[in-house]
Design an enzyme around this catalytic site. Structure first.
Site, PDB file in Angstrom:
ATOM      1  N   GLU A 140      -1.413 -17.058  -1.522  1.00  0.00           N
ATOM      2  CA  GLU A 140      -1.819 -15.789  -0.907  1.00  0.00           C
ATOM      3  C   GLU A 140      -2.282 -15.985   0.537  1.00  0.00           C
ATOM      4  O   GLU A 140      -2.898 -15.097   1.126  1.00  0.00           O
ATOM      5  CB  GLU A 140      -2.920 -15.135  -1.744  1.00  0.00           C
ATOM      6  CG  GLU A 140      -2.456 -14.769  -3.155  1.00  0.00           C
ATOM      7  CD  GLU A 140      -3.516 -14.055  -3.971  1.00  0.00           C
ATOM      8  OE1 GLU A 140      -4.576 -13.702  -3.403  1.00  0.00           O
ATOM      9  OE2 GLU A 140      -3.284 -13.847  -5.181  1.00  0.00           O
ATOM     10  N   PHE A 155       0.851  -1.183   0.000  1.00  0.00           N
ATOM     11  CA  PHE A 155       0.000   0.000   0.000  1.00  0.00           C
ATOM     12  C   PHE A 155       0.887   1.233   0.000  1.00  0.00           C
ATOM     13  O   PHE A 155       2.076   1.167   0.335  1.00  0.00           O
ATOM     14  CB  PHE A 155      -0.919   0.025   1.229  1.00  0.00           C
ATOM     15  CG  PHE A 155      -1.964  -1.051   1.224  1.00  0.00           C
ATOM     16  CD1 PHE A 155      -2.989  -1.035   0.289  1.00  0.00           C
ATOM     17  CD2 PHE A 155      -1.926  -2.083   2.150  1.00  0.00           C
ATOM     18  CE1 PHE A 155      -3.952  -2.032   0.282  1.00  0.00           C
ATOM     19  CE2 PHE A 155      -2.890  -3.080   2.150  1.00  0.00           C
ATOM     20  CZ  PHE A 155      -3.918  -3.053   1.211  1.00  0.00           C
TER      21      PHE A 155
END
Length: 368
Positions: free
Chosen positions: A322, A187
């Site tokens: 993931e 992010f």
């Protein structure tokens, strides 16, 4: 040193972004090699592979040591990957990265320029903005996500209605005075100052803000209109965990980040398979909305996925790569609405999508 560049890297506009300066780019050809287009997202680089009888088209710029460092940062290469090659008519040493033979279709430069060159340049900008700040190893690890961030900006350029709200634009009514990347990993966090045009026509005072840079995501609520069943997924989520919620397992719609170059619709179908083991029929657009426009760029493309849930008994799905551990629940629509009423559904997108379905449910059931 002279470096032979082919495929995506032979686009002069993209190369200028990567190197941070324009360079002379004489065209040349490398016998015994071919440029291949591997399968994968728009962030994937083309491959230069040995191929007897073929000839690879490319560019032959003269690069400095700093240029090579920037090139390796963008591509994920190491300087020692560049091997000396022979190009007819070149007296000086020439270097190139030669990839191992692998699958892939022949590179179509004209098609790439027509369909992906603009996105390719945006991906290059996103990656190179971190040069000197974001470690190269991190770029190798999160490259697909950096590309998805660039794709979010491309999707944001699509026109949206302005019938009630102001039709003033970012370019015409907002002045960005400073913009610093306070954090730049999976992010991003941007620290910026700005002025914007007020409703009275005057410019605002200088405003200092921080903003969270995220991605576009596709969300889909699977619905069986014949049986009036919905599928919800459940997984442990980090937002509630950070808030110190005692119950961080959350009910949600199927969702995932839209990969670079991928349509939100294709993403919704892919995620339904990955997260719920479910192949969807027709997709019906629901909403396209910002998650929380006061502080984050995160944007949701929401769909209803019509499907047959008669034989779907839930189960555990998700990608091991993931670290996903996702449980599916199939339940009647009214039971899902009861969970909204009780507060057990506490993820805003799921509540919003169920309420949307409540409005469209009669139409969908009568057409089933």
């Amino acid at each position: 040193m002279k470096v032979f560049l082919s495929g995506v890297l032979a686009d002069p506009a993209l190369l200028e972004i990567v190197l941070g300066r324009p360079v002379e780019t004489p065209a040349t050809r490398l016998p015994g090699h071919a440029v291949l287009d591997p399968e994968g997202g728009a962030d994937r680089l083309t491959l230069l592979c040995a191929a007897p009888g073929s000839e690879a088209a490319g560019l032959l710029p003269e690069l400095t040591e700093g240029d090579v460092a920037r090139l390796c940062y963008f591509t994920g290469w190491y300087a020692e990957d560049l091997a000396e090659i022979a190009i007819p008519g070149e007296a000086e040493a020439v270097y190139a990265r030669i990839d191992p033979a692998s699958g892939g279709s022949p590179w179509d430069a004209a098609r790439w320029r027509a369909q992906n060159a603009t996105l390719g340049c945006e991906i290059a900008r996103e990656i190179m903005l971190g040069y000197g700040r974001r470690p190269a190893e991190m770029v190798r690890r999160i490259r697909p996500y950096l590309a998805a961030r660039a794709w979010s900006r491309a999707l944001a350029a699509r026109e949206t209605p302005c019938t009630l709200r102001s039709d003033r634009t970012r370019e015409g009514a907002v002045r960005i005075l400073s913009d610093r990347r306070a954090h730049d990993g999976f992010f991003g966090m941007r620290d910026f100052t700005l002025q914007h045009e007020r409703f009275d026509g005057a410019m605002s005072e200088v405003i200092h803000r921080e903003g969270f840079v995220a991605y576009d995501a596709a969300l889909v609520l699977p619905y069986d209109p014949e049986r009036d069943l919905v599928l919800l997924i459940e997984q442990m989520r980090y937002g509630p965990l950070l808030r110190e919620d005692r119950h961080p397992w959350v009910l949600e719609p199927v969702a995932g980040l839209v990969d670079a170059g991928e349509s939100p619709e294709d993403c919704a179908r892919r995620e339904a398979v990955e997260e719920a083991g479910l192949r969807l029929g027709r997709l019906e657009p629901m909403l396209r909305v910002y998650a929380s426009p006061g502080y984050t760029s995160e944007f949701f493309h929401c769909f209803l996925g019509l499907c047959d849930l008669g034989d779907h008994n839930g189960g555990i799905n998700g990608l091991d790569s993931e670290n996903e551990d996702i449980r599916s629940h199939v339940l009647p629509f009214e039971a899902a609405m009861d969970l909204v009423e009780s507060g057990e559904v506490n993820a805003g997108p799921l509540a919003m999508m169920l309420l949307w379905l409540a409005r469209a449910r009669e139409r969908l059931r009568s057409a089933a």
